[in-house]
Enzyme design. Sequence first.
Site, mmCIF file in Angstrom:
data_model
loop_
_atom_site.group_PDB
_atom_site.id
_atom_site.type_symbol
_atom_site.label_atom_id
_atom_site.label_comp_id
_atom_site.label_asym_id
_atom_site.label_seq_id
_atom_site.Cartn_x
_atom_site.Cartn_y
_atom_site.Cartn_z
ATOM 1 C CE1 TYR A 44 19.747 54.523 7.993
ATOM 2 C CE2 TYR A 44 17.871 53.266 8.824
ATOM 3 C CZ TYR A 44 19.140 53.795 9.005
ATOM 4 O OH TYR A 44 19.807 53.587 10.199
ATOM 5 C CE LYS B 225 22.634 52.185 8.484
ATOM 6 N NZ LYS B 225 24.051 52.339 8.901
#
Length: 257
Positions: free
Chosen positions: A154, A158
């Site tokens: 994750y 990002k």
Amino acid sequence: MDVQGKRVIVTGGASGIAAAAVVAFLAAGAEVAVIDVAEHGADAVAAAGAGAPGKVAYYRASVSDRAATFAAVDAAAATMGGIDALVHAAGVQQYKPAEDLTDEDWEHVVGINARGTMIINQAVFPHMKAAGAGRIVNFASAAGMVGVRGCAHYSASKGAVLAWTRVVAQDWARYGIAVNAVVPAIWTEMYQRTRDGMTPEGLTQHDAAMAQMIPLGGRLGDPLRDMAPVLLFLVSDGARFINGQTIAVDGGMVPTR
């Protein structure tokens, strides 16, 4: 922050921060096209638009599906007569130790968060290029800036969103398109469900930690009061000269440079 009459696409707008953004845009008189994969999306969007001065429509598609996303964007542009702005909030998160990640885990999270950002940005680009103007707001995360333990994929996804945003902000400025990223720390339904699953002792410890982490208020912000006004501003003509920036809406939790 006048967005009356602006034609705005909001991804992930059936829930969470994006749903609050849809409510705010509609209340301000914008025309909104929501792109989301949720089965209940049409009902949620219709409820958000009830009684609001702005218009809203729902298009079901996953931003990781290039064909479906381009079709949804083209349909929305045809219905609205163009696209003035994109607020790209759709994304997924998964906690899993880095050493246990599978290729499937990586492809799912990075595919939606990073590749999905590329796809939806590319989908709106020709419409904004033809108009000679546009605003794109991509949702990043503090995870992409400082990393979050247990969320390596994750965090990587990002971080990619931040890098992508900085580059296309430079590449597409020649066409009058401004591209920025926001880094939110906002209280959502998902966060509330996480809190509901904590023990009383765990919740006390968590809240104490948040009070130390967030200098302003000691807790996550409110979607409508704290996040939506920032999105309205970034879409408005008042933000015409803001480009390639990472804007943290987090009470000072992660200082940006």
